[in-house]
Design an enzyme around this catalytic site. Structure first.
Site, PDB file in Angstrom:
ATOM      1  N   ASN A 200      41.511  36.754  37.552  1.00  0.00           N
ATOM      2  CA  ASN A 200      40.679  37.561  38.444  1.00  0.00           C
ATOM      3  C   ASN A 200      39.248  37.027  38.384  1.00  0.00           C
ATOM      4  O   ASN A 200      38.951  36.072  37.663  1.00  0.00           O
ATOM      5  CB  ASN A 200      40.752  39.054  38.095  1.00  0.00           C
ATOM      6  CG  ASN A 200      40.276  39.362  36.681  1.00  0.00           C
ATOM      7  OD1 ASN A 200      39.382  38.711  36.149  1.00  0.00           O
ATOM      8  ND2 ASN A 200      40.868  40.380  36.070  1.00  0.00           N
ATOM      9  N   ARG A 201      38.363  37.638  39.134  1.00  0.00           N
ATOM     10  CA  ARG A 201      37.003  37.132  39.248  1.00  0.00           C
ATOM     11  C   ARG A 201      36.297  37.081  37.890  1.00  0.00           C
ATOM     12  O   ARG A 201      35.671  36.071  37.536  1.00  0.00           O
ATOM     13  CB  ARG A 201      36.218  38.008  40.228  1.00  0.00           C
ATOM     14  CG  ARG A 201      34.782  37.557  40.476  1.00  0.00           C
ATOM     15  CD  ARG A 201      34.196  38.344  41.639  1.00  0.00           C
ATOM     16  NE  ARG A 201      34.358  39.785  41.465  1.00  0.00           N
ATOM     17  CZ  ARG A 201      34.235  40.679  42.448  1.00  0.00           C
ATOM     18  NH1 ARG A 201      33.957  40.270  43.669  1.00  0.00           N
ATOM     19  NH2 ARG A 201      34.385  41.973  42.209  1.00  0.00           N
TER      20      ARG A 201
ATOM     21  N   GLU B 145      37.641  37.010  34.859  1.00  0.00           N
ATOM     22  CA  GLU B 145      38.279  36.029  33.980  1.00  0.00           C
ATOM     23  C   GLU B 145      37.880  34.606  34.361  1.00  0.00           C
ATOM     24  O   GLU B 145      37.674  33.749  33.502  1.00  0.00           O
ATOM     25  CB  GLU B 145      39.791  36.198  34.042  1.00  0.00           C
ATOM     26  CG  GLU B 145      40.283  37.493  33.392  1.00  0.00           C
ATOM     27  CD  GLU B 145      41.708  37.852  33.759  1.00  0.00           C
ATOM     28  OE1 GLU B 145      42.299  38.699  33.064  1.00  0.00           O
ATOM     29  OE2 GLU B 145      42.228  37.310  34.764  1.00  0.00           O
TER      30      GLU B 145
ATOM     31  N   ASP C  29      49.443  42.901  38.422  1.00  0.00           N
ATOM     32  CA  ASP C  29      50.885  42.742  38.228  1.00  0.00           C
ATOM     33  C   ASP C  29      51.606  42.634  39.569  1.00  0.00           C
ATOM     34  O   ASP C  29      52.518  41.817  39.739  1.00  0.00           O
ATOM     35  CB  ASP C  29      51.454  43.942  37.454  1.00  0.00           C
ATOM     36  CG  ASP C  29      50.856  44.096  36.074  1.00  0.00           C
ATOM     37  OD1 ASP C  29      50.379  43.099  35.510  1.00  0.00           O
ATOM     38  OD2 ASP C  29      50.859  45.235  35.559  1.00  0.00           O
TER      39      ASP C  29
END
Length: 309
Positions: free
Chosen positions: A196-197, A199, A264
């Site tokens: 994600n952004r 991470e 997920d």
């Protein structure tokens, strides 16, 4: 967008390996403050358990009409038995390792009037012996699955993720990874990773513009030997980086109610669509649509084939 490829999806069989958890919800009403401390008193009216982590990925795969087998570690406790029961109810094949020294990862949430008031986490790290069994089970099941999904929540099940990726590559099975942390060299050799952004920023630093993001993303992709890299960016949508360049799609969520488990759903949809034979950019479009639907639901949820179609 092309019609939902139901016939192809029904033939897909995905092997999911990762951190399994149980999401427990206590719903109630709040109408007073405790006389013991300045906290709300929740009168519990309804309780619900849902599959979380890698188990939620598997649940989403099955909801789309594909098949899923789940490998992971649970404790010999009430939460572990509940996980097994819920997996059976969902029609998910199980290859779970019971670790007697482990407390099954449990996230207990208390909600009053649909607002989360408190979350309590129980989690421990699997034993080395359990991790050896994870590797053995994956090795045994690889040949009967068309895709491997590694769901990393940093709870310890994927502590030896390099070995798992090597095993899948040796048998020519594509590997999708939902990464954690910033040490992305652990995931070298995977087919695609989906940070994600936040991470992605942790891994490559903050970027000032889209060109800088593209440069850093492509450098990381090449360094790790990935076929593609997908950055999920919340309200900014998703951006796919591959040899063909950059493919961006805007977010489709009409109303964001709860982002729990949205990653997920995106991961599961991407895996299913790619295994069904769709090119990356089409698979990402479907994943983006699924993510836009699931954030409108409360708690850890799934998107069905009917909703997506």
């Amino acid at each position: 967008m092309k019609p939902f490829p139901a016939d192809a999806v029904n033939k897909v069989n995905v092997l999911v390996v990762g951190d399994i958890m149980l999401d427990r919800y206590w719903f109630g009403e709040v109408d007073r403050i405790s006389p013991e401390a300045p906290v709300p008193v929740v009168r519990v009216a309804h309780r619900e358990d849902r599959l979380g982590g890698a188990a939620n990925v598997a649940r989403n795969i099955v909801a789309l009409g594909a098949r899923a087998t789940l490998i992971g570690v649970v404790g010999d406790d009430e939460a572990g038995r509940q996980v097994r029961s819920l997996l059976a109810d969902e029609g998910i094949e199980q290859s779970l390792i019971d670790d007697p020294a482990l407390h099954t990862t449990l996230k207990m949430r208390v909600l009053g009037r649909q607002q989360q008031l408190l979350r309590i986490d129980f989690e421990e790290t699997p034993s080395p012996a359990s991790l050896v069994r994870v590797q053995a089970d994956m090795q045994e099941l690889l040949s009967t699955h068309s895709m491997v999904v590694l769901s990393d929540y940093a709870k310890g099940t994927l502590a030896q993720v390099e070995t798992l990726i090597k095993a899948a590559r040796a048998q020519g099975v594509p590997i999708l990874v939902d990464p954690k942390g910033h040490l992305y060299k652990r995931y070298a050799g995977a087919t695609i990773i989906t940070p994600n952004r936040a991470e992605m920023q942790e891994a490559v630093g903050r970027w000032q513009n889209e060109d800088e993001l593209a440069e850093r993303a492509q450098h990381l992709r090449i360094e790790l030997g990935l076929e593609a890299l997908l950055v999920t960016r919340s309200e900014q949508g998703m951006t796919l980086f591959s040899e063909q360049g950059r493919h961006h799609i805007d977010a489709q969520a009409q109303e964001v109610f709860d982002v729990s488990g949205a990653g997920d759903t995106v991961l599961a949809t991407l895996a299913v669509m790619r295994a069904a034979g769709l090119p990356w950019f089409e698979a990402v479009d479907w994943a983006n649509r699924a993510g836009g639907i699931v954030v409108g639901k409360l708690g850890t949820s799934v998107v069905s084939a009917g909703e997506l179609a």
